[in-house]
Design a protein around this motif. Sequence first.
Motif, short mmCIF file in Angstrom:
data_model
loop_
_atom_site.label_atom_id
_atom_site.label_comp_id
_atom_site.label_asym_id
_atom_site.label_seq_id
_atom_site.Cartn_x
_atom_site.Cartn_y
_atom_site.Cartn_z
N SER A 180 1.02 -1.15 0.12
CA SER A 180 -0.06 -0.08 0.04
C SER A 180 0.94 1.28 0.29
O SER A 180 1.92 1.18 0.92
CB SER A 180 -0.97 0.12 1.19
N LEU A 181 0.63 2.20 -0.91
CA LEU A 181 1.48 3.37 -0.98
C LEU A 181 0.64 4.57 -0.21
O LEU A 181 -0.52 4.49 -0.27
CB LEU A 181 1.69 3.89 -2.41
N VAL A 182 1.47 5.31 0.50
CA VAL A 182 0.91 6.43 1.60
C VAL A 182 1.40 7.69 0.63
O VAL A 182 2.58 7.92 0.88
CB VAL A 182 1.13 6.17 2.83
N ALA A 183 0.56 8.58 0.31
CA ALA A 183 0.81 9.75 -0.31
C ALA A 183 0.97 10.71 1.13
O ALA A 183 -0.22 11.15 1.60
CB ALA A 183 0.23 10.44 -1.18
N LEU A 184 1.99 11.45 1.45
CA LEU A 184 1.89 12.50 2.48
C LEU A 184 1.94 13.97 1.96
O LEU A 184 2.50 14.40 0.96
CB LEU A 184 3.37 12.33 3.23
N SER A 185 1.32 15.00 2.70
CA SER A 185 1.60 16.28 2.54
C SER A 185 2.87 16.71 2.35
O SER A 185 3.86 16.08 3.34
CB SER A 185 0.55 17.03 3.16
N PRO A 186 3.21 17.55 1.58
CA PRO A 186 4.86 18.35 1.81
C PRO A 186 5.00 18.67 3.02
O PRO A 186 4.40 19.35 3.91
CB PRO A 186 4.64 19.55 0.69
N PRO A 208 6.19 13.35 -0.90
CA PRO A 208 6.87 12.35 0.13
C PRO A 208 5.72 11.18 0.11
O PRO A 208 4.60 11.33 -0.12
CB PRO A 208 6.70 12.94 1.23
N ALA A 209 6.15 10.30 0.58
CA ALA A 209 5.58 8.95 0.34
C ALA A 209 5.99 7.87 1.43
O ALA A 209 7.37 7.85 1.77
CB ALA A 209 5.52 8.48 -0.86
N LEU A 210 5.25 6.97 1.92
CA LEU A 210 5.56 5.88 2.61
C LEU A 210 4.98 4.44 1.67
O LEU A 210 4.18 4.71 0.81
CB LEU A 210 4.98 5.71 3.88
N LEU A 211 5.76 3.42 2.09
CA LEU A 211 5.19 2.22 1.35
C LEU A 211 5.09 1.15 2.56
O LEU A 211 5.82 0.80 3.38
CB LEU A 211 6.33 1.69 0.43
N LEU A 212 3.96 0.65 2.61
CA LEU A 212 3.62 -0.54 3.58
C LEU A 212 3.72 -1.89 2.93
O LEU A 212 2.61 -2.04 2.20
CB LEU A 212 2.33 -0.04 4.25
N ALA A 233 -2.93 12.90 5.23
CA ALA A 233 -1.98 11.65 4.23
C ALA A 233 -2.97 11.06 3.48
O ALA A 233 -4.29 11.15 4.12
CB ALA A 233 -1.20 11.00 5.10
N ALA A 234 -2.84 10.38 2.48
CA ALA A 234 -3.83 9.38 1.82
C ALA A 234 -3.26 7.90 1.60
O ALA A 234 -2.04 7.82 1.05
CB ALA A 234 -4.22 9.98 0.54
N VAL A 235 -3.98 6.90 2.01
CA VAL A 235 -3.50 5.70 1.91
C VAL A 235 -4.13 5.13 0.64
O VAL A 235 -5.19 4.81 0.55
CB VAL A 235 -3.80 4.90 3.33
N GLY A 236 -3.31 4.61 -0.15
CA GLY A 236 -3.65 3.93 -1.37
C GLY A 236 -4.35 2.49 -1.04
O GLY A 236 -3.76 1.65 -0.36
N PRO A 237 -5.09 1.96 -2.11
CA PRO A 237 -5.51 0.50 -1.85
C PRO A 237 -4.25 -0.50 -2.02
O PRO A 237 -3.26 -0.40 -2.43
CB PRO A 237 -6.45 0.33 -2.98
N THR A 245 2.31 1.02 -8.66
CA THR A 245 2.15 2.43 -9.15
C THR A 245 0.68 2.76 -9.42
O THR A 245 0.18 4.20 -9.22
CB THR A 245 2.51 2.46 -10.71
N ASP A 246 -0.51 1.92 -9.24
CA ASP A 246 -1.82 2.47 -9.15
C ASP A 246 -2.06 2.65 -7.82
O ASP A 246 -2.66 3.84 -7.71
CB ASP A 246 -2.66 1.17 -9.50
N SER A 247 -1.40 2.02 -6.82
CA SER A 247 -1.75 2.54 -5.63
C SER A 247 -1.20 3.88 -5.26
O SER A 247 -1.86 4.78 -4.51
CB SER A 247 -1.42 1.40 -4.47
N ALA A 248 -0.05 4.09 -5.67
CA ALA A 248 0.70 5.45 -5.26
C ALA A 248 -0.23 6.75 -6.19
O ALA A 248 -0.27 7.56 -5.68
CB ALA A 248 2.04 5.46 -6.21
#
Length: 376
Positions: A180-186, A208-212, A233-237, A245-248
Amino acid sequence: MRREIPSLRQEIRADVLTAYPEFAPVFTGPQASHIDVAIEQSLTAFVDQVARPSPPSPLRDEMFRALGRTAAEQGYSLNALRGTCRIGTRLALHRAKKVSRHCDLSPLFMLSFADTLFGYVNQLEGLAIEGYMEGSTTVEDDQDGLRRRLLQLIASGTTAHTSLGELAERTGWQLPEQVSLVALSPGARPARTALAPDVLVDLTDPQPALLLPGPLDAVRRASLEHALSGTLAAVGPTVPLATATDSARWARQCLALAESGIIRDGPVVHCENHLLTLLLATDPALLEQLARRELAPLDGQPATRRARLTETLRVWLATRGTAAQIGEVLHIHPQTVRYRMRNLDATFGPQLTDPDHCFATEAALRALHLRRTAAP
């Protein structure tokens, strides 16, 4: 060969990207112009050397050492670096043969030319490997840098090439089946200690991002909430590694909708809860076009009347309720609802009974309503 250099450079560039798609960020990012210059100058220097033999240029030598260092620092494999040299050699020799046929050059000359080309490329490859070894020594202590590079490769869709496995092995990170990719605010600064050691973090990117790795279970969710501590932040599926790349992409789109106020259940937004909103709101221009087409029958109405009829139509399509039920949602008298519905029926005619038109109209109206009711 001089007039062949610009098109040969483009051909080498294209073939390298086809053979090694993980190099795409280098060829399209801030370093793209330096890479193009390096290819063109190496070709030009070779032609100059054939025409007028001279000692190698120190500037050229340092350029290729720098390319090798960059490849090591960004986590590319040594085999990939060598492979790009082989691609350049093959294409340059193929182009030279075409020119030789056009110019009617002798086979003996071409044999000498090929020997010179192989010797030249061996020099360049040796310089690049020398730089790679220097860069590798620096990178050994920079595990964070390698893990950032790993996250970038996965988020960009480069998951099929062996370099991903090599890089994961160097960092001691086990490739998962799902992510799961997580998009973070700058400017986000998550608490690293609250995150599991296998979470990949990249705070250096403008996005910025995280990967779970693995399933997004309750434990992961709780640790993420704790680590972000109120950061938007937003957590991709959760998706297979190959489609990370879709999750991101969905996570970034979801974050943009949260920042604009269209999605308001933050600070940590889960895309899974907003799939329809993502579908409706991520192409505003297309939705405007759809709304313009479906609501064209109202074009001649005064603005206030048009707004009232549009809102009544939206609620009717969403609920298919009675006049009393629609009136309750809109806070108006049921008789007013019946009056408006007669107007809508007269204005739209058969369009209101056509399933395709009803679906398109409801989608457009839902998207417009999301935008209108967005939090400031």
